[in-house]
Design an enzyme around this catalytic site. Structure first.
Site, PDB file in Angstrom:
ATOM      1  CB  ALA A 242      45.201  15.616  12.041  1.00 25.69           C
ATOM      2  CB  SER A 243      40.292  13.266  12.571  1.00 28.64           C
ATOM      3  OG  SER A 243      39.953  13.473  14.071  1.00 28.64           O
ATOM      4  CE  LYS A 244      36.367  14.805  16.567  1.00 31.13           C
ATOM      5  NZ  LYS A 244      35.007  14.583  16.161  1.00 31.13           N
TER       6      LYS A 244
ATOM      7  CG  ASN B 274      28.472  13.084  18.430  1.00 27.16           C
ATOM      8  OD1 ASN B 274      28.970  13.866  18.776  1.00 27.16           O
ATOM      9  ND2 ASN B 274      28.260  12.136  18.575  1.00 27.16           N
TER      10      ASN B 274
ATOM     11  CE1 TYR C 290      38.454  13.041  18.800  1.00 25.91           C
ATOM     12  CE2 TYR C 290      39.550  15.119  19.727  1.00 25.91           C
ATOM     13  CZ  TYR C 290      38.375  14.353  19.501  1.00 25.91           C
ATOM     14  OH  TYR C 290      37.171  14.746  19.881  1.00 25.91           O
TER      15      TYR C 290
ATOM     16  N   GLY D 135      26.724   9.831  25.558  1.00 31.50           N
ATOM     17  CA  GLY D 135      27.562  11.386  25.627  1.00 31.50           C
ATOM     18  C   GLY D 135      27.007  12.324  24.911  1.00 31.50           C
TER      19      GLY D 135
ATOM     20  CG  ASP E 284      32.206   0.517  11.573  1.00 32.13           C
ATOM     21  OD1 ASP E 284      32.630   1.932  11.274  1.00 32.13           O
ATOM     22  OD2 ASP E 284      33.047  -0.402  11.819  1.00 32.13           O
TER      23      ASP E 284
ATOM     24  N   GLY F 195      26.370   8.272  15.946  1.00 33.02           N
ATOM     25  CA  GLY F 195      27.035   8.079  17.337  1.00 33.02           C
ATOM     26  C   GLY F 195      26.149   8.597  18.399  1.00 33.02           C
ATOM     27  N   GLY F 196      24.839   8.549  18.138  1.00 34.42           N
ATOM     28  CA  GLY F 196      23.771   8.935  19.010  1.00 34.42           C
ATOM     29  C   GLY F 196      23.340   8.231  20.221  1.00 34.42           C
TER      30      GLY F 196
END
Length: 239
Positions: A147-149, A80, A145, A13, A53, A9-10
């Site tokens: 829970a995933s983090k 990320n 979100y 952001g 993906d 995800g580079g």
């Protein structure tokens, strides 16, 4: 010595700031991105951009093969890539929940597992997972979100114990509210409300997250593993 660094995800952001920080330090940097196009200045600087993906195991495998062919085995992995599908629980569909978990948590499992092949052979490696203050603090409408983090913390700490003897470190960075394209769409009122909750009274810059990640991948952090480092202006203290 220039290392092979991968940032998932580079292309925007926080991930983009992290990729630039490593590239500026002279590392061989690769990024994955799912949609859009990576910034031209990034690719012009020699950063390898690979479309991937992370919910697709075969695409992850192909991405690693391309990176290994051009940069060698990944020595520093920054996981990320992530998505949000915020919704109140009673309106949240099962797909809203599972797709966020599949990207943010299971996707991280996929990229970390594949990176570990080369790291175990080399008997060294640095893995940094990008979590969120929400994973520790909670957030209404963000059960999926959060829970995933939060899951990233247990994942990293389990691997820190499992693979520490092989000279691999696993750490988590938990950013707070960061000034990115995602937060710039908020209204002035929403932004003011968020800032009012932050003891330092401002958003983080993406570069401040990148600096912490870069530190965790440096020799100065060689005895840090299983840590969760908040970069949140004090928002989540005690959580």
């Amino acid at each position: 010595m220039s290392r092979s660094v991968l940032v998932t995800g580079g292309n925007r952001g926080i991930g983009l700031a992290i990729a630039r920080a490593f590239a500026d330090a002279g590392d061989k940097v690769a990024i994955t991105y799912r949609s859009g196009e990576p910034p031209k200045d990034l690719t012009a600087a020699g950063v390898l951009a690979v479309k991937c993906d992370i919910t697709d195991t075969e695409m992850v495998e192909q991405a690693y093969k391309e990176i290994e062919e051009k940069h060698g085995a990944v020595e520093v992995l920054v996981a990320n890539a992530g998505i949000t599908k915020d919704q109140l629980l009673m309106r949240m569909s099962e797909e809203d929940f599972t797709s966020v978990l599949d990207t943010n948590l299971t996707g991280t499992f996929r990229v970390v597992k594949r990176a570990n092949r080369g790291m175990l052979r080399a008997r060294k490696g640095r893995v940094v997972l990008i979590s969120s203050v929400v994973g520790l603090y909670g957030g209404p409408g963000q059960a999926n979100y959060a829970a995933s983090k939060a899951g990233l913390v247990g994942f990293a700490r389990s691997l820190a114990r499992e693979l520490g003897s092989r000279n691999l470190t696993f750490n988590v960075v938990a950013p707070g509210f960061v000034d990115t394209d995602m937060t710039q769409v908020l209204t002035d009122e929403q932004r003011a409300n968020i800032v009012s909750q932050v003891p330092l009274g401002r958003y983080a810059k993406p570069e401040e997250i990148a600096a912490t990640v870069k530190f965790l991948a440096s020799d100065d952090a060689s005895y840090i593993t299983g840590a969760v480092i908040p970069v949140d202006g004090g928002l989540g203290m005690g959580h």
